[in-house]
Design an enzyme around this catalytic site. Structure first.
Site, short mmCIF file in Angstrom:
data_model
loop_
_atom_site.label_atom_id
_atom_site.label_comp_id
_atom_site.label_asym_id
_atom_site.label_seq_id
_atom_site.Cartn_x
_atom_site.Cartn_y
_atom_site.Cartn_z
N GLU A 70 73.91 -46.35 -13.15
CA GLU A 70 74.70 -47.54 -14.01
C GLU A 70 73.55 -47.87 -15.14
O GLU A 70 74.33 -48.06 -16.12
CB GLU A 70 74.77 -48.57 -13.08
CG GLU A 70 75.21 -49.98 -13.76
CD GLU A 70 76.77 -49.83 -14.30
OE1 GLU A 70 76.91 -49.59 -15.28
OE2 GLU A 70 77.66 -50.04 -13.53
N THR A 126 58.27 -49.23 -18.96
CA THR A 126 58.85 -50.25 -19.18
C THR A 126 60.04 -50.82 -18.06
O THR A 126 60.11 -51.90 -17.51
CB THR A 126 59.76 -50.27 -20.59
OG1 THR A 126 58.88 -49.83 -21.41
CG2 THR A 126 60.11 -51.53 -21.13
N GLY A 169 72.50 -49.99 -20.52
CA GLY A 169 71.35 -50.83 -19.74
C GLY A 169 71.98 -51.76 -18.43
O GLY A 169 72.16 -51.35 -17.54
N VAL A 200 73.75 -45.86 -19.06
CA VAL A 200 74.63 -46.20 -20.19
C VAL A 200 74.60 -47.90 -20.19
O VAL A 200 75.13 -48.57 -19.32
CB VAL A 200 75.98 -45.59 -20.16
CG1 VAL A 200 76.82 -46.18 -21.26
CG2 VAL A 200 75.85 -44.17 -19.81
N LYS A 219 74.95 -40.88 -23.82
CA LYS A 219 75.86 -41.90 -23.19
C LYS A 219 77.42 -41.65 -23.04
O LYS A 219 78.00 -41.82 -22.28
CB LYS A 219 75.41 -43.35 -23.51
CG LYS A 219 73.80 -43.50 -23.43
CD LYS A 219 73.67 -44.85 -24.24
CE LYS A 219 72.08 -45.21 -24.01
NZ LYS A 219 71.59 -46.20 -24.91
N LYS A 230 70.00 -40.64 -18.85
CA LYS A 230 71.05 -40.07 -19.65
C LYS A 230 71.16 -38.76 -19.99
O LYS A 230 72.09 -38.05 -20.04
CB LYS A 230 71.68 -41.11 -20.45
CG LYS A 230 70.97 -41.18 -21.80
CD LYS A 230 70.75 -42.85 -22.31
CE LYS A 230 69.32 -42.81 -23.08
NZ LYS A 230 68.54 -43.87 -22.77
N GLY A 282 57.32 -53.66 -33.11
CA GLY A 282 57.85 -53.09 -31.73
C GLY A 282 59.09 -53.16 -31.25
O GLY A 282 59.34 -52.80 -30.04
#
Lengths: 430, 430
Positions: free
Chosen positions: B131, B15, B136, B134, B207, B107, B189
């Site tokens: 970056e 993804t 996104g 945590v 995180k 993470k 989903g």
């Protein structure tokens, strides 16, 4: 930096300057750990070096002669915190030309003299950093420049003047009118004696110019975009919109791409209560940035004040020490002026307030004029009052061009039954 | 970077990986302008290179053999997006040891193997950036490390798991129970089939470990702090707190200094409706950081998703290209474990729910036990129901230590009139 010790010169020992000195005293261990250098605040220059600032300073560090900083070859970084155009511009240019890095919070100067200052930094291969100039201590310019660098920025909009936001918040929470909140804020020292700059939107406009430069790589001058303040907002505007519509009024700076143009504008804006910006209250600032990849992000915090702003100033110094070669993503922009969309061509929904004699047929005439200009009405509300024959009318429109709206309101204001001319507030597009 | 072209190898074409490829295609002009280098995504490695990802890729760039990246001397930056512990750890260590910079969103791996990974980066004088691990796409770690570097961080707390926040938001907005929201989210989903990690707080905990490392320079393991999920939250908890108290329930990760200890904890938390975090809804994340100079700042945005997370990944690549020598402010932390305050010693206000027979004297007994443990009651509410003799009782306490609360509740649960054991939710301290 050439040596193990970084020498800093501070020009301007006012509110923010005192904060810088305080943080450097308080957190020096941490700051030196993060910079892996010794930090030496070598000289502090101000016209007034006798008034106590509430922080201890070795008197030998104080001077009234700016050349004690600008001509000192050992000074690596100059912090400019005197504000205004002159002599700040001269000091900054001289520092850059002497090969010194510069940190400043001076949005007015940068907004006006961007190319001159950036060119001087580029020619001398030094950095100019100015995180503190927009949103005080909020990490805003660095994220925009760096963390979000992969994005085509779509829009930037937010609350970037704490004084105006404090006044609107107080008016909203306590039902007070503009003047009484302003007077109280001035009495308590929360607002300057001259707040024209804050309440008429000019401070927001200058900060918005910097956000526009960094977000879109385009230069824009304040005289070329719409800037409108909050003086005309009344408690009845606030109450009607909050209670009947669930909207709050905030002074926003907005800069966004539409088609191949940029819309840049500063004005009071109606925001739905559940929008995060609606909860940015008091002296706090909040800025939305929308990128094509990241979607919307918001940064929030104290947009002014001694310690928050000084936090950004020292953050900039650390960034210069750790990354002296890093460049601002956009250089001089003379060749790159924004193609601006005129406010008349911006489409929006509107809230309109006017006062008319309570005659049958008044609403009919108003609706007719709006309809002639293709403006459809979402709702109309007419309040009965005991204090005379004129009643306030609140209208909310569907989306229309501002040109049409202004033409319609001009005609409406000429109707003989209109007792108080119309005002309108734009509604945030979602 | 040694050359004018930066070669990137991408491990993991899922993804986020597809998002990275999409942004690089879409915004390459902008990205190359900001890096002043040619960017070449040289190789993409995944076990599955046949399933279409919705983005065109030259088939020659695809490989199933990770050594096509790790052994390629021309590759400068390795992006690791396969997640999990193994083989991700091996890939990252090998890349670092080969002198390649690494960007990752992993993470779990960083939280567990911090020292090993950071030491490898330091030894090889390359960078590891994360970056995206945590929040996104939200600029969070870079501001914490850099813009706020002058601050002694006091606390970090926020909503950092989108799935749990989506479930709580739906439960709040639609009055649904946990299972039906979860099932619907899985059907559509929005949530993974196995959401244990999200709803039981482990993702938030990992995180939070990274935020704790960067904010406080202290290492902490998940088994050493309190981690509690949202499975026990019922619609009646939500409705009572919202309607009677103006509080919403959010799953928070909290890390803060008290005395000379760190409090680190993950649990559902009651937040006043006018707190900005209360308006962070759906899959959005929001993190408060409080510094001694800057005060509170908040960063908000999409904490997951292909494009937002990829935005952070490419932002990290640009940062590496522009500042290859920049170091993470805290290195290996083995020698620097946090001195943790046990959750039993944390003081808080609490909401308590239990179910008891509707007898006279029940409340008297409960209040007596609470009082024996020095817990004062702010309010009690007892609901009459038609469906049996047991009624739900909602209690809000004043501040008390969790140790006292747990002891009191243990005694209360043993009362013969108690039909359903107590649960409690901590209230955010302001």
């Amino acid at each position: 930096m050439k040596n193990d010790t970084v020498n800093i010169g501070l020009i301007g020992f006012g509110t923010i300057g005192s904060g810088v000195v305080t943080i450097l005293k308080q957190n020096m261990d941490l700051i030196e750990k993060k910079s892996r250098k010794k930090i030496n605040l070598k000289k502090i220059v101000d016209l007034d070096i006798s008034t106590p600032r509430g922080v201890d300073v070795d008197p030998e560090k104080l001077s009234t002669n700016v050349d004690d900083i600008l001509e000192d070859e050992d000074i690596d970084i100059v912090i400019e915190l005197i504000g205004g155009y002159l002599p700040a511009l001269d000091f900054i240019l001289k520092a850059l030309n002497k090969g010194k890095h510069v940190v400043t919070a001076n949005k007015a100067l940068l907004a006006k003299h961007w190319d001159e200052i950036i060119s001087a930094a580029e020619e001398n291969q030094v950095k100019i950093s100015f995180e503190a100039s927009v949103g005080g201590g909020i990490p805003l310019l660095q994220p925009l420049n760096e963390s979000l660098a992969a994005n085509n920025i779509q829009s930037i909009y937010g609350i970037i003047n704490g004084t105006a936001n404090y006044i609107l918040t107080k008016m909203t929470q306590e039902g007070l009118n503009f003047d009484s909140v302003l007077n109280e804020a001035q009495d308590k020292g929360y607002a300057e004696q001259d707040t024209t700059f804050d309440v008429e939107g000019h401070d927001t406009a200058q900060k918005l110019i910097l956000l526009t430069i960094l977000g879109f790589g385009k230069y824009v001058k304040e005289e070329n975009f719409h800037v409108e303040g909050i003086r005309n907002i009344t408690p009845e505007d606030i109450i009607f919109n909050l209670e009947e519509r669930g909207y709050v009024i905030k002074l926003l700076g907005i800069s966004r791409k539409t088609d191949n143009e940029l819309e840049v504008r500063v004005h009071p804006t109606l925001i739905p209560q559940d929008h995060l910006l609606a909860s940015v209250n008091g002296v706090f600032n909040g800025v939305y940035i929308e990128g094509d990849a990241v979607g919307p992000v918001m940064m929030y915090g104290q947009g002014a004040g001694s310690m928050p702003t000084a936090s950004a100033v020292i953050g900039d110094c650390l960034d210069i020490i750790n990354n002296p070669q890093k460049e601002i993503p956009f250089g001089p922009l003379k060749e790159n002026p924004a193609s601006l969309k005129s406010i008349e061509n911006v489409k929006s929904k509107y809230y309109i307030r006017l006062k008319a004699l309570d005659h049958p047929g008044v609403l009919h005439s108003i609706a007719g004029i709006l309809s002639d200009f293709n403006i459809s009405i979402e709702s109309v509300s007419q309040k009965k009052l005991d204090d005379g024959p004129a009643v306030p009318i609140f209208i909310v429109t569907h989306k229309a061009s501002e040109n049409d709206l202004r033409s319609a309101l001009k005609k409406i204001d000429e109707l003989k039954d209109i007792k108080e001319k119309s005002m309108f507030i734009r509604i945030l597009e979602e």
